[in-house]
Scaffold this motif. Sequence first.
Motif, mmCIF file in Angstrom:
data_model
loop_
_atom_site.group_PDB
_atom_site.id
_atom_site.type_symbol
_atom_site.label_atom_id
_atom_site.label_comp_id
_atom_site.label_asym_id
_atom_site.label_seq_id
_atom_site.Cartn_x
_atom_site.Cartn_y
_atom_site.Cartn_z
ATOM 1 N N VAL A 94 -48.290 -57.865 16.017
ATOM 2 C CA VAL A 94 -47.429 -58.990 15.644
ATOM 3 C C VAL A 94 -46.035 -58.780 16.216
ATOM 4 O O VAL A 94 -45.441 -57.712 16.074
ATOM 5 C CB VAL A 94 -47.343 -59.129 14.113
ATOM 6 C CG1 VAL A 94 -46.410 -60.288 13.740
ATOM 7 C CG2 VAL A 94 -48.730 -59.334 13.516
ATOM 8 N N MET A 95 -45.528 -59.823 16.881
ATOM 9 C CA MET A 95 -44.141 -59.812 17.346
ATOM 10 C C MET A 95 -43.388 -60.914 16.631
ATOM 11 O O MET A 95 -43.953 -61.991 16.382
ATOM 12 C CB MET A 95 -44.078 -60.042 18.860
ATOM 13 C CG MET A 95 -42.689 -59.891 19.449
ATOM 14 S SD MET A 95 -42.651 -60.218 21.222
ATOM 15 C CE MET A 95 -41.725 -61.751 21.245
ATOM 16 N N PRO A 124 -46.224 -50.913 12.304
ATOM 17 C CA PRO A 124 -45.184 -51.943 12.264
ATOM 18 C C PRO A 124 -45.418 -53.023 13.303
ATOM 19 O O PRO A 124 -46.146 -52.822 14.264
ATOM 20 C CB PRO A 124 -43.924 -51.146 12.602
ATOM 21 C CG PRO A 124 -44.405 -50.075 13.537
ATOM 22 C CD PRO A 124 -45.772 -49.697 13.034
ATOM 23 N N GLY A 125 -44.748 -54.185 13.110
ATOM 24 C CA GLY A 125 -44.697 -55.187 14.156
ATOM 25 C C GLY A 125 -43.558 -54.866 15.114
ATOM 26 O O GLY A 125 -42.861 -53.854 14.977
ATOM 27 N N VAL A 126 -43.380 -55.725 16.096
ATOM 28 C CA VAL A 126 -42.275 -55.602 17.050
ATOM 29 C C VAL A 126 -41.294 -56.722 16.744
ATOM 30 O O VAL A 126 -41.676 -57.892 16.756
ATOM 31 C CB VAL A 126 -42.774 -55.719 18.501
ATOM 32 C CG1 VAL A 126 -41.607 -55.712 19.481
ATOM 33 C CG2 VAL A 126 -43.745 -54.590 18.818
ATOM 34 N N TYR A 127 -40.036 -56.368 16.477
ATOM 35 C CA TYR A 127 -39.077 -57.353 15.988
ATOM 36 C C TYR A 127 -37.815 -57.412 16.857
ATOM 37 O O TYR A 127 -37.327 -56.384 17.328
ATOM 38 C CB TYR A 127 -38.663 -57.031 14.546
ATOM 39 C CG TYR A 127 -39.830 -56.808 13.613
ATOM 40 C CD1 TYR A 127 -40.872 -57.727 13.542
ATOM 41 C CD2 TYR A 127 -39.898 -55.672 12.822
ATOM 42 C CE1 TYR A 127 -41.948 -57.525 12.694
ATOM 43 C CE2 TYR A 127 -40.968 -55.452 11.970
ATOM 44 C CZ TYR A 127 -41.995 -56.377 11.915
ATOM 45 O OH TYR A 127 -43.067 -56.173 11.086
ATOM 46 N N ASP A 159 -39.931 -66.688 14.579
ATOM 47 C CA ASP A 159 -41.009 -67.029 15.513
ATOM 48 C C ASP A 159 -42.034 -65.898 15.486
ATOM 49 O O ASP A 159 -41.733 -64.770 15.895
ATOM 50 C CB ASP A 159 -40.480 -67.174 16.945
ATOM 51 C CG ASP A 159 -39.656 -68.428 17.136
ATOM 52 O OD1 ASP A 159 -39.857 -69.395 16.375
ATOM 53 O OD2 ASP A 159 -38.816 -68.438 18.053
ATOM 54 N N LEU A 160 -43.230 -66.201 15.005
ATOM 55 C CA LEU A 160 -44.299 -65.204 14.968
ATOM 56 C C LEU A 160 -45.223 -65.393 16.162
ATOM 57 O O LEU A 160 -45.606 -66.520 16.492
ATOM 58 C CB LEU A 160 -45.111 -65.346 13.679
ATOM 59 C CG LEU A 160 -44.394 -64.994 12.373
ATOM 60 C CD1 LEU A 160 -45.259 -65.422 11.188
ATOM 61 C CD2 LEU A 160 -44.096 -63.503 12.294
ATOM 62 N N PHE A 196 -54.286 -68.581 21.771
ATOM 63 C CA PHE A 196 -52.834 -68.690 21.621
ATOM 64 C C PHE A 196 -52.396 -68.813 20.155
ATOM 65 O O PHE A 196 -52.554 -69.846 19.520
ATOM 66 C CB PHE A 196 -52.384 -69.921 22.400
ATOM 67 C CG PHE A 196 -50.908 -70.136 22.432
ATOM 68 C CD1 PHE A 196 -50.053 -69.146 22.895
ATOM 69 C CD2 PHE A 196 -50.358 -71.331 22.008
ATOM 70 C CE1 PHE A 196 -48.689 -69.345 22.935
ATOM 71 C CE2 PHE A 196 -48.986 -71.553 22.044
ATOM 72 C CZ PHE A 196 -48.159 -70.554 22.509
ATOM 73 N N ARG A 197 -51.803 -67.725 19.622
ATOM 74 C CA ARG A 197 -51.474 -67.657 18.199
ATOM 75 C C ARG A 197 -49.956 -67.544 18.021
ATOM 76 O O ARG A 197 -49.398 -66.482 18.281
ATOM 77 C CB ARG A 197 -52.183 -66.460 17.551
ATOM 78 C CG ARG A 197 -53.697 -66.580 17.517
ATOM 79 C CD ARG A 197 -54.403 -65.265 17.202
ATOM 80 N NE ARG A 197 -54.367 -64.356 18.336
ATOM 81 C CZ ARG A 197 -55.089 -63.253 18.432
ATOM 82 N NH1 ARG A 197 -55.887 -62.893 17.449
ATOM 83 N NH2 ARG A 197 -55.005 -62.474 19.505
ATOM 84 N N ARG A 198 -49.321 -68.614 17.607
ATOM 85 C CA ARG A 198 -47.867 -68.588 17.366
ATOM 86 C C ARG A 198 -47.524 -69.555 16.241
ATOM 87 O O ARG A 198 -48.241 -70.532 15.976
ATOM 88 C CB ARG A 198 -47.077 -68.925 18.632
ATOM 89 C CG ARG A 198 -47.393 -70.211 19.343
ATOM 90 C CD ARG A 198 -46.763 -71.452 18.764
ATOM 91 N NE ARG A 198 -45.321 -71.323 18.576
ATOM 92 C CZ ARG A 198 -44.611 -72.110 17.795
ATOM 93 N NH1 ARG A 198 -45.219 -73.101 17.114
ATOM 94 N NH2 ARG A 198 -43.313 -71.966 17.646
ATOM 95 N N LYS A 199 -46.424 -69.280 15.574
ATOM 96 C CA LYS A 199 -45.953 -70.165 14.507
ATOM 97 C C LYS A 199 -44.482 -69.870 14.249
ATOM 98 O O LYS A 199 -44.044 -68.718 14.363
ATOM 99 C CB LYS A 199 -46.764 -69.956 13.229
ATOM 100 C CG LYS A 199 -46.422 -70.938 12.105
ATOM 101 C CD LYS A 199 -47.336 -70.758 10.902
ATOM 102 C CE LYS A 199 -48.693 -71.362 11.115
ATOM 103 N NZ LYS A 199 -48.679 -72.848 11.193
ATOM 104 N N THR A 200 -43.730 -70.912 13.912
ATOM 105 C CA THR A 200 -42.324 -70.741 13.546
ATOM 106 C C THR A 200 -42.148 -71.045 12.063
ATOM 107 O O THR A 200 -42.602 -72.088 11.580
ATOM 108 C CB THR A 200 -41.422 -71.676 14.382
ATOM 109 O OG1 THR A 200 -41.538 -71.322 15.768
ATOM 110 C CG2 THR A 200 -39.960 -71.526 13.973
ATOM 111 N N LEU A 201 -41.501 -70.115 11.358
ATOM 112 C CA LEU A 201 -41.184 -70.303 9.936
ATOM 113 C C LEU A 201 -39.698 -70.604 9.815
ATOM 114 O O LEU A 201 -38.878 -69.983 10.496
ATOM 115 C CB LEU A 201 -41.521 -69.035 9.142
ATOM 116 C CG LEU A 201 -42.966 -68.548 9.237
ATOM 117 C CD1 LEU A 201 -43.119 -67.226 8.471
ATOM 118 C CD2 LEU A 201 -43.929 -69.588 8.691
#
Length: 280
Positions: free
Chosen positions: A72-73, A125-128, A141-142, A273-278
């Motif tokens: 996860v980025m 961990p994710g990359v942030y 932005d995930l 393609f997996r993306r989403k904005t919170l």
Amino acid sequence: MREIWVFDVVEKVKEALIEMNIRSDDLLRQQMLNALVVEESEAGKEMLTQVLENYVVAEERRLPLCQDTGMVMAEVRIGNEVLIRGGSLREALDEGIRRAYREGFFRKSIISDPFFGRNTQDNTPGVYFFTLEEGDHLEIDLLVKGGGCDNITTLGMLDPGSTPDDVERFLLRELDKKASLACPPLVVGVGIGGNGAYALFLASRALSRPLGSSHPDPRYRELEKKWCEDINRLGIGPQGVGGRVTCLEVRIETYPCHIASFPVGIACSCHVFRRKTLRW
């Protein structure tokens, strides 16, 4: 000062990651249907059909779209009038990932050290990346990418003064060698400028844009369209079996750069393609 509680961030990140790994975006499905119409290769048509069936099966059975549920980025943009309560944002992101991958029964793919580590067993961990901005907003932005498409990430340090044609030749040369390894049809991010490290970040940031979005500058918008068409002329096709549809979209992000450098980063996402904005 606006207060945002960590528990709210954790819950929204968890729910978003579960959905991203199980349900494909409506526009992505439509683009695959469009690809099926224009694809001429029988093998390519079969691959696109299977991709579309996979979208349906994953959603109906609550299964991952791909066995590689990725790393996860997140790019976090936080206003200077926001106060995070109850912990840190980094801890909240990790906890959201931890809960999503546990409750979703997703594969955990992260090792704690490239040489000497073991699987962390929770996909953290994710990359942030964190950016401080003016205002009272929080946006995350995930992006989830599997190892296959991440492995074709490429940095090129082109000659200073390179032209759009020079960048396109570099892009086509690299994708001709590598695109079939990344489960096409692809979404391709191109980062131009900054330094080497920032060009790769820009390429990844480009992937975070919603499907169907194009560059606000008409000059870059035209390049995005042309480069996508020319990638599709490579003939790599869906899943690399040959055909007309290798790329769904090209996105370009740019930044000022040093007069003696011309960095170009390439990052791709595969057909899930997996993306989403919170937003808060």
